[in-house]
Write a protein that holds these residues in place. Structure first.
Motif, mmCIF file in Angstrom:
data_model
loop_
_atom_site.group_PDB
_atom_site.id
_atom_site.type_symbol
_atom_site.label_atom_id
_atom_site.label_comp_id
_atom_site.label_asym_id
_atom_site.label_seq_id
_atom_site.Cartn_x
_atom_site.Cartn_y
_atom_site.Cartn_z
ATOM 1 N N LEU A 177 77.162 60.257 31.319
ATOM 2 C CA LEU A 177 77.457 59.306 32.391
ATOM 3 C C LEU A 177 78.025 60.047 33.596
ATOM 4 C CD1 LEU A 177 77.956 56.446 33.585
ATOM 5 C CD2 LEU A 177 80.141 56.436 32.338
ATOM 6 N N LEU A 178 77.426 59.819 34.754
ATOM 7 C CA LEU A 178 77.961 60.319 36.015
ATOM 8 C C LEU A 178 78.486 59.117 36.805
ATOM 9 C CD1 LEU A 178 75.263 62.933 37.121
ATOM 10 C CD2 LEU A 178 77.440 63.352 35.965
ATOM 11 N N ILE A 179 79.773 59.135 37.107
ATOM 12 C CA ILE A 179 80.400 58.061 37.885
ATOM 13 C C ILE A 179 80.677 58.607 39.277
ATOM 14 C CG2 ILE A 179 82.387 56.531 38.096
ATOM 15 C CD1 ILE A 179 82.644 56.541 35.076
ATOM 16 N N ALA A 180 79.921 58.108 40.258
ATOM 17 C CA ALA A 180 80.051 58.595 41.634
ATOM 18 C C ALA A 180 80.579 57.486 42.518
ATOM 19 C CB ALA A 180 78.696 59.071 42.147
ATOM 20 N N GLY A 181 81.580 57.807 43.312
ATOM 21 C CA GLY A 181 82.165 56.829 44.219
ATOM 22 C C GLY A 181 83.662 57.035 44.302
ATOM 23 N N SER A 182 84.262 56.412 45.292
ATOM 24 C CA SER A 182 85.719 56.522 45.471
ATOM 25 C C SER A 182 86.343 55.141 45.359
ATOM 26 C CB SER A 182 86.049 57.140 46.837
ATOM 27 O OG SER A 182 85.516 56.340 47.886
ATOM 28 N N GLY A 183 87.638 55.124 45.123
ATOM 29 C CA GLY A 183 88.387 53.875 45.016
ATOM 30 C C GLY A 183 89.864 54.176 45.069
ATOM 31 N N GLU A 184 90.677 53.160 44.884
ATOM 32 C CA GLU A 184 92.124 53.370 44.886
ATOM 33 C C GLU A 184 92.514 54.274 43.721
ATOM 34 O OE1 GLU A 184 94.187 49.674 44.916
ATOM 35 O OE2 GLU A 184 93.329 49.027 46.836
ATOM 36 N N ASP A 185 93.458 55.186 43.963
ATOM 37 C CA ASP A 185 93.823 56.194 42.970
ATOM 38 C C ASP A 185 94.212 55.572 41.632
ATOM 39 O OD1 ASP A 185 93.320 58.170 44.785
ATOM 40 O OD2 ASP A 185 95.407 58.478 45.361
ATOM 41 N N ILE A 192 84.402 58.900 25.175
ATOM 42 C CA ILE A 192 83.204 59.434 25.841
ATOM 43 C C ILE A 192 83.586 60.452 26.920
ATOM 44 C CG2 ILE A 192 81.772 57.397 25.353
ATOM 45 C CD1 ILE A 192 82.211 56.572 28.309
ATOM 46 N N ILE A 193 84.785 61.033 26.759
ATOM 47 C CA ILE A 193 85.245 61.980 27.774
ATOM 48 C C ILE A 193 84.331 63.195 27.864
ATOM 49 C CG2 ILE A 193 86.836 63.287 26.261
ATOM 50 C CD1 ILE A 193 88.830 63.154 28.692
ATOM 51 N N ASP A 194 83.722 63.589 26.734
ATOM 52 C CA ASP A 194 82.797 64.725 26.740
ATOM 53 C C ASP A 194 81.407 64.333 27.235
ATOM 54 O OD1 ASP A 194 84.749 66.408 25.731
ATOM 55 O OD2 ASP A 194 84.199 66.009 23.640
ATOM 56 N N HIS A 195 81.207 63.032 27.427
ATOM 57 C CA HIS A 195 79.905 62.533 27.863
ATOM 58 C C HIS A 195 79.966 61.958 29.277
ATOM 59 C CE1 HIS A 195 78.536 62.588 23.597
ATOM 60 N NE2 HIS A 195 79.789 62.243 23.362
ATOM 61 N N THR A 196 81.061 62.246 29.990
ATOM 62 C CA THR A 196 81.280 61.603 31.289
ATOM 63 C C THR A 196 81.785 62.610 32.315
ATOM 64 O OG1 THR A 196 81.870 59.534 30.167
ATOM 65 C CG2 THR A 196 82.481 59.728 32.489
ATOM 66 N N SER A 197 81.288 62.482 33.537
ATOM 67 C CA SER A 197 81.806 63.263 34.663
ATOM 68 C C SER A 197 82.103 62.329 35.822
ATOM 69 C CB SER A 197 80.777 64.310 35.120
ATOM 70 O OG SER A 197 80.480 65.224 34.091
ATOM 71 N N PHE A 198 83.316 62.428 36.371
ATOM 72 C CA PHE A 198 83.662 61.706 37.582
ATOM 73 C C PHE A 198 83.314 62.592 38.775
ATOM 74 C CE2 PHE A 198 86.003 59.226 34.557
ATOM 75 C CZ PHE A 198 86.106 57.950 35.127
ATOM 76 N N VAL A 199 82.402 62.133 39.582
ATOM 77 C CA VAL A 199 81.838 62.949 40.654
ATOM 78 C C VAL A 199 82.621 62.795 41.953
ATOM 79 C CG1 VAL A 199 79.752 63.301 42.047
ATOM 80 C CG2 VAL A 199 79.547 62.815 39.604
ATOM 81 N N GLY A 200 83.233 61.615 42.166
ATOM 82 C CA GLY A 200 83.905 61.346 43.429
ATOM 83 C C GLY A 200 82.933 60.825 44.472
ATOM 84 N N PHE A 201 83.410 60.731 45.703
ATOM 85 C CA PHE A 201 82.582 60.234 46.798
ATOM 86 C C PHE A 201 81.522 61.270 47.157
ATOM 87 C CE2 PHE A 201 81.764 59.945 51.401
ATOM 88 C CZ PHE A 201 81.245 58.663 51.464
ATOM 89 N N VAL A 202 80.283 60.824 47.284
ATOM 90 C CA VAL A 202 79.191 61.745 47.607
ATOM 91 C C VAL A 202 78.384 61.220 48.779
ATOM 92 C CG1 VAL A 202 78.918 62.736 45.302
ATOM 93 C CG2 VAL A 202 77.689 60.639 45.888
#
Length: 392
Positions: free
Chosen positions: A241-249, A264-274
């Protein structure tokens, strides 16, 4: 013809609404319409570093930025804008207001009525049952005192789907409704995007990538997606899972904790705002786009995913969901774990179906969601309004 588009903020962090106004104005200018934008320099709680109270070139477009006096959610009152608009509104033949329940478009509608300048309103999904249920009492009072009157004095209401038009009718909006979809730009093709994306995030070539790309907000329901994938990992389903986007901290941190809690921490990456290349790489390199949102009047992120060839899984709260289903460009499911889990597993395990739906979605987006087509039709609507205002 000179037109002014008014919107509370064009912060890149706000995603769809910002892209809509910038792309729409760019397309209208390409059609020979003299269009400017008036907004604040709000940057989703911060401030854009831009000159204020003067027309500058921003991303190749003429934009007036004004300082907000405060940030009360998206209300953004601005005395500087108020003074400027009162003095300059007659310089424009027509106003195009984006959004409801916010200071700038509210002020513009009132001044337009007082100074007899025609205006249109783009309701931006703010009349869906879900949206009206948020801060319900405040919106009921605001509607009674201000918004319903402003809507009913508009020359036309721009709806992006038949569902949004039905929402406007249900709310009691009387002026003519123009049903025009929004547009989407094809991204620049990245050679071997799937391999490049996997290399960047250290993902095996055999692992399908699920993409969530949107503003990180509870309306978009990333929690539901995380919870669902937590159930799938128990069944040894392969994915990343790739989670892309920004929001409140605080909200983003809660999502990160949830990812850990469902293992699912090993199956997930937080990408941030792109944006730019990184965004294009995500859209072209992923295998499946999931947005289990409560409500979307159009869903620019969905259109971008489709034009990039990604199959879609989303909910009936998206007002172009019927078009996605009819084109066989994705799967529409209720926003609950079990149906979402079934749909994701079905597409993860069927690469040929993913390819088929992705191709259908790209064709749909290219044929129906063209900014050039939208701009031509909107320019024609503007002219019809002005002809009614100034009959021969």
């Amino acid at each position: 013809m000179k037109v002014l588009h008014i919107i509370p903020s064009i912060s890149p962090k706000l995603g769809g609404p910002t892209q809509v106004v910038l792309n729409l104005v760019r397309a209208l200018r390409a059609e020979g319409i003299d269009v400017e934008i008036a907004t604040t320099n709000d940057d989703d709680g911060l401030l854009l570093d831009v000159p204020l109270s003067e027309c500058i070139e921003y991303q190749g477009l003429p934009v007036w930025f004004f300082p907000p006096a405060a940030r009360i959610k998206a209300f953004l009152p601005s005395p500087a804008f108020t003074r400027w608009l009162w003095q300059n509104i007659k310089n424009y033949d027509i106003l195009d207001n984006h959004y409801l329940f916010s200071y700038l478009p509210t002020c513009a509608a009132i001044f337009a009525q007082w100074q007899q300048v025609p205006y249109t309103v783009r309701i931006m999904g703010q009349l869906t049952p879900w949206a009206l249920a948020q801060s319900k009492l405040k919106k009921q009072v605001y509607s009674y005192l201000i918004e319903r009157c402003n809507l009913n004095h508009a020359e036309a209401i721009h709806c992006t789907s038949s569902g949004e038009m039905e929402d406007a009718i249900r709310f009691g909006v009387q002026p003519p409704k123009i049903v025009l979809p929004l547009g989407v730009n094809s991204s620049k093709l990245i050679a071997d995007a799937k391999s490049k994306l996997r290399h960047q995030y250290n993902i095996s070539q055999e692992i399908p990538i699920v993409l969530f790309l949107s503003r990180l907000h509870y309306k978009k329901r990333p929690e539901l997606l995380i919870q669902t994938l937590g159930e799938l990992v128990k069944q040894s389903q392969k994915f990343h899972l790739l989670i892309a986007g920004s929001g409140e901290d605080i909200y983003v941190q809660s999502l990160q904790k949830m990812v850990a809690s469902v293992n699912i921490i090993d199956h997930t990456s937080f990408v941030g705002f792109v944006t730019g290349y990184e965004k294009d790489l995500l859209l072209q390199g992923s295998d499946l786009f999931v947005l289990p949102t409560y409500s979307e009047n159009f869903g620019i992120a969905l259109a971008e995913a489709m034009v990039s060839g990604l199959p879609i899984i989303t909910t009936p709260g998206v007002q172009i969901a019927p078009e996605i289903a009819e084109a066989e460009a994705g799967i529409i499911v209720e926003g609950e774990v079990e149906p979402l889990q079934s749909a994701i597993a079905h597409l993860l395990n069927n690469p040929q179906l993913r390819e088929h739906m992705g191709s259908n979605g790209r064709l749909l987006a290219l044929q129906r969601y063209s900014w050039q087509t939208v701009a031509k039709q909107l320019a024609s609507a503007y002219q019809d309004i002005l002809n009614q205002e100034n009959p021969l």
